[in-house]
Design a protein around this motif. Sequence first.
Motif, PDB file in Angstrom:
ATOM      1  N   LYS A   2       0.855  -1.182   0.000  1.00  0.00           N
ATOM      2  CA  LYS A   2       0.000   0.000   0.000  1.00  0.00           C
ATOM      3  C   LYS A   2       0.892   1.234   0.000  1.00  0.00           C
ATOM      4  CE  LYS A   2      -4.392   1.140   0.647  1.00  0.00           C
ATOM      5  NZ  LYS A   2      -5.459   0.711  -0.183  1.00  0.00           N
ATOM      6  N   ILE A   3       0.557   2.179  -0.859  1.00  0.00           N
ATOM      7  CA  ILE A   3       1.248   3.469  -0.908  1.00  0.00           C
ATOM      8  C   ILE A   3       0.239   4.518  -0.464  1.00  0.00           C
ATOM      9  CG2 ILE A   3       2.381   5.191  -2.362  1.00  0.00           C
ATOM     10  CD1 ILE A   3       3.237   2.853  -4.203  1.00  0.00           C
ATOM     11  N   PHE A   4       0.595   5.222   0.609  1.00  0.00           N
ATOM     12  CA  PHE A   4      -0.275   6.271   1.140  1.00  0.00           C
ATOM     13  C   PHE A   4       0.255   7.618   0.701  1.00  0.00           C
ATOM     14  CE2 PHE A   4      -0.636   2.737   4.112  1.00  0.00           C
ATOM     15  CZ  PHE A   4      -2.011   2.606   4.207  1.00  0.00           C
ATOM     16  N   LEU A   5      -0.591   8.385   0.024  1.00  0.00           N
ATOM     17  CA  LEU A   5      -0.239   9.751  -0.357  1.00  0.00           C
ATOM     18  C   LEU A   5      -0.791  10.677   0.716  1.00  0.00           C
ATOM     19  CD1 LEU A   5      -1.012   9.831  -4.180  1.00  0.00           C
ATOM     20  CD2 LEU A   5       1.110   9.218  -3.005  1.00  0.00           C
ATOM     21  N   THR A 130       5.367  13.333  -7.483  1.00  0.00           N
ATOM     22  CA  THR A 130       4.713  12.230  -6.767  1.00  0.00           C
ATOM     23  C   THR A 130       4.600  10.971  -7.611  1.00  0.00           C
ATOM     24  OG1 THR A 130       3.483  13.772  -5.369  1.00  0.00           O
ATOM     25  CG2 THR A 130       2.606  11.535  -5.548  1.00  0.00           C
ATOM     26  N   ILE A 131       4.106  11.097  -8.833  1.00  0.00           N
ATOM     27  CA  ILE A 131       3.913   9.872  -9.627  1.00  0.00           C
ATOM     28  C   ILE A 131       5.245   9.232 -10.014  1.00  0.00           C
ATOM     29  CG2 ILE A 131       3.735  10.868 -11.943  1.00  0.00           C
ATOM     30  CD1 ILE A 131       1.321   8.828 -12.312  1.00  0.00           C
ATOM     31  N   GLU A 132       6.279  10.035 -10.198  1.00  0.00           N
ATOM     32  CA  GLU A 132       7.598   9.455 -10.490  1.00  0.00           C
ATOM     33  C   GLU A 132       8.094   8.647  -9.292  1.00  0.00           C
ATOM     34  OE1 GLU A 132       9.786  12.438 -13.592  1.00  0.00           O
ATOM     35  OE2 GLU A 132       9.342  13.263 -11.598  1.00  0.00           O
ATOM     36  N   CYS A 133       7.841   9.140  -8.080  1.00  0.00           N
ATOM     37  CA  CYS A 133       8.207   8.386  -6.878  1.00  0.00           C
ATOM     38  C   CYS A 133       7.427   7.077  -6.808  1.00  0.00           C
ATOM     39  CB  CYS A 133       7.935   9.221  -5.627  1.00  0.00           C
ATOM     40  SG  CYS A 133       9.031  10.624  -5.404  1.00  0.00           S
ATOM     41  N   ILE A 134       6.140   7.154  -7.088  1.00  0.00           N
ATOM     42  CA  ILE A 134       5.296   5.955  -7.062  1.00  0.00           C
ATOM     43  C   ILE A 134       5.801   4.933  -8.077  1.00  0.00           C
ATOM     44  CG2 ILE A 134       2.969   5.070  -7.544  1.00  0.00           C
ATOM     45  CD1 ILE A 134       1.946   7.818  -6.438  1.00  0.00           C
ATOM     46  N   LEU A 138       7.089   1.179  -7.246  1.00  0.00           N
ATOM     47  CA  LEU A 138       6.490   0.001  -7.884  1.00  0.00           C
ATOM     48  C   LEU A 138       7.560  -0.858  -8.549  1.00  0.00           C
ATOM     49  CD1 LEU A 138       3.273   1.618  -9.420  1.00  0.00           C
ATOM     50  CD2 LEU A 138       3.368  -0.028  -7.519  1.00  0.00           C
ATOM     51  N   ARG A 139       8.523  -0.230  -9.181  1.00  0.00           N
ATOM     52  CA  ARG A 139       9.608  -0.998  -9.813  1.00  0.00           C
ATOM     53  C   ARG A 139      10.443  -1.732  -8.772  1.00  0.00           C
ATOM     54  NH1 ARG A 139      10.684   3.671 -14.101  1.00  0.00           N
ATOM     55  NH2 ARG A 139       9.318   2.886 -15.743  1.00  0.00           N
ATOM     56  N   ILE A 140      10.784  -1.041  -7.693  1.00  0.00           N
ATOM     57  CA  ILE A 140      11.558  -1.672  -6.624  1.00  0.00           C
ATOM     58  C   ILE A 140      10.814  -2.874  -6.072  1.00  0.00           C
ATOM     59  CG2 ILE A 140      12.362  -1.354  -4.236  1.00  0.00           C
ATOM     60  CD1 ILE A 140      12.984   1.604  -5.037  1.00  0.00           C
ATOM     61  N   LYS A 141       9.495  -2.753  -5.970  1.00  0.00           N
ATOM     62  CA  LYS A 141       8.670  -3.809  -5.386  1.00  0.00           C
ATOM     63  C   LYS A 141       8.244  -4.872  -6.410  1.00  0.00           C
ATOM     64  CE  LYS A 141       7.516  -2.749  -1.130  1.00  0.00           C
ATOM     65  NZ  LYS A 141       7.703  -3.730  -0.084  1.00  0.00           N
ATOM     66  N   GLY A 142       8.767  -4.795  -7.634  1.00  0.00           N
ATOM     67  CA  GLY A 142       8.475  -5.814  -8.638  1.00  0.00           C
ATOM     68  C   GLY A 142       7.131  -5.669  -9.326  1.00  0.00           C
ATOM     69  N   GLN A 143       6.511  -4.520  -9.215  1.00  0.00           N
ATOM     70  CA  GLN A 143       5.218  -4.257  -9.849  1.00  0.00           C
ATOM     71  C   GLN A 143       5.456  -3.557 -11.196  1.00  0.00           C
ATOM     72  OE1 GLN A 143       2.096  -4.984  -8.570  1.00  0.00           O
ATOM     73  NE2 GLN A 143       2.986  -6.016  -6.816  1.00  0.00           N
ATOM     74  N   ASP A 144       6.201  -4.216 -12.072  1.00  0.00           N
ATOM     75  CA  ASP A 144       6.640  -3.592 -13.321  1.00  0.00           C
ATOM     76  C   ASP A 144       5.497  -3.244 -14.267  1.00  0.00           C
ATOM     77  OD1 ASP A 144       9.320  -3.663 -12.545  1.00  0.00           O
ATOM     78  OD2 ASP A 144       9.543  -5.719 -13.284  1.00  0.00           O
ATOM     79  N   LYS A 145       4.480  -4.085 -14.317  1.00  0.00           N
ATOM     80  CA  LYS A 145       3.355  -3.815 -15.223  1.00  0.00           C
ATOM     81  C   LYS A 145       2.638  -2.525 -14.814  1.00  0.00           C
ATOM     82  CE  LYS A 145      -0.724  -6.069 -17.236  1.00  0.00           C
ATOM     83  NZ  LYS A 145      -1.820  -5.173 -16.923  1.00  0.00           N
ATOM     84  N   MET A 146       2.330  -2.399 -13.538  1.00  0.00           N
ATOM     85  CA  MET A 146       1.655  -1.192 -13.072  1.00  0.00           C
ATOM     86  C   MET A 146       2.568   0.026 -13.222  1.00  0.00           C
ATOM     87  SD  MET A 146      -0.266  -0.302  -9.523  1.00  0.00           S
ATOM     88  CE  MET A 146      -1.282  -1.745  -9.725  1.00  0.00           C
TER      89      MET A 146
END
Length: 159
Positions: A2-5, A130-134, A138-146
């Motif tokens: 979960k990413i909280f903004l 913000t979206i660049e951080c997200i 996601l890449r670090i966490k292996g969520q490459d598709k998203m």
Amino acid sequence: MKIFLLTHERELHRGTNTGSLAVEDSNDIVERILWERVNPDKDLTRLIENNEAVLLYSQGESSSEVSSAESSAIIEEYENIIIIDSTWQEAKKIFNQSAYLKNAPQFTLKTESDSLYKLRANQPKGGLCTIECIIEVLRIKGQDKMASELSLKFYQFNG
């Protein structure tokens, strides 16, 4: 995951807010929490108190604004990531006015390139929107598709 903004109220009305792109298309991974100085979100403070969330700070923020506990927290060890969603100036104020955030483990995002975001001025060198951080998280966490899908949305928005 979960990413909280943690979002400043003014961001809700700005057409240049990139956090909104992620909230719309993240399959509920990204959640927006309105920042309130005197009434912090109870769930967020509980996560921090239980060492279950990490505060993401990008390298564009100077170390003087990050508490002495600026750690080399390992983001992969956390399922809850907090990102302050506001202008750089507002983010500094949010951090400085939120004692509970200073207690959170902190992760500094280091990237190879500067921000591609061009819709706002006064971005510090090395600072990401913000979206660049997200996308990076996601890449670090292996969520490459998203991450790729959000990258495309950001490219179209920023174009």
